[in-house]
Design an enzyme around this catalytic site. Structure first.
Site, PDB file in Angstrom:
ATOM      1  N   LYS A  10     -36.406  69.617  57.536  1.00 19.61           N
ATOM      2  CA  LYS A  10     -35.072  69.795  56.970  1.00 19.61           C
ATOM      3  C   LYS A  10     -34.063  70.304  57.995  1.00 19.61           C
ATOM      4  CE  LYS A  10     -36.691  70.652  52.297  1.00 19.61           C
ATOM      5  NZ  LYS A  10     -36.732  71.612  51.180  1.00 19.61           N
ATOM      6  N   CYS A  11     -34.529  70.670  59.180  1.00 14.78           N
ATOM      7  CA  CYS A  11     -33.685  71.255  60.224  1.00 14.78           C
ATOM      8  C   CYS A  11     -33.258  70.180  61.223  1.00 14.78           C
ATOM      9  CB  CYS A  11     -34.447  72.368  60.936  1.00 14.78           C
ATOM     10  SG  CYS A  11     -33.620  73.014  62.393  1.00 14.78           S
ATOM     11  N   GLY A  12     -31.958  70.035  61.421  1.00 18.43           N
ATOM     12  CA  GLY A  12     -31.440  69.035  62.353  1.00 18.43           C
ATOM     13  C   GLY A  12     -31.902  69.251  63.780  1.00 18.43           C
TER      14      GLY A  12
END
Length: 114
Positions: A10-12
């Site tokens: 979920k983390c860019g």
């Protein structure tokens, strides 16, 4: 070269770091979704030592209750215990290779250990 990334999809920044690693043919990559399979306390301490940072520098404050819990001012052992109990407190992504470990923020920091 073997590489392990402690990844949050979920983390860019974590996704960008993973993409760098996946695009390198010479990397034998292991992806660990650390929210599902958190590192042990010993492994986490070793990753921070090898990265040259303290547990406080590896603490995720954004989007967590770390500040409310007083963790930014806590000692390293307290922070590590909190991270093991609640892995959302681990800043990501962490990458380890034979050349060392890095907290890859920004993602280009991974190049230092490749």
């Amino acid at each position: 070269m073997k590489a392990t990334i402690w990844h949050n999809p979920k983390c860019g920044t974590s996704r960008k770091t993973l993409a760098i690693l996946e695009n390198l043919k010479a990397v034998d990559l292991t992806v660990v979704e650390y929210l599902k399979e958190p590192p042990s306390r010993e492994k986490l301490a070793q990753l921070y030592r090898d990265s040259g940072i303290t547990p406080a520098e590896g603490l995720r404050t954004r989007g967590t209750d770390a500040e409310e819990r007083g963790l930014p001012d806590a000692d390293g052992d307290t922070i590590l215990d909190a991270m093991v109990a609640d892995p959302i407190l681990i800043e990501r992504p962490l990458v380890e290779t034979e050349e060392g470990a890095r907290l890859c923020r920004p993602q280009d920091r991974v190049l230092e250990i490749l």
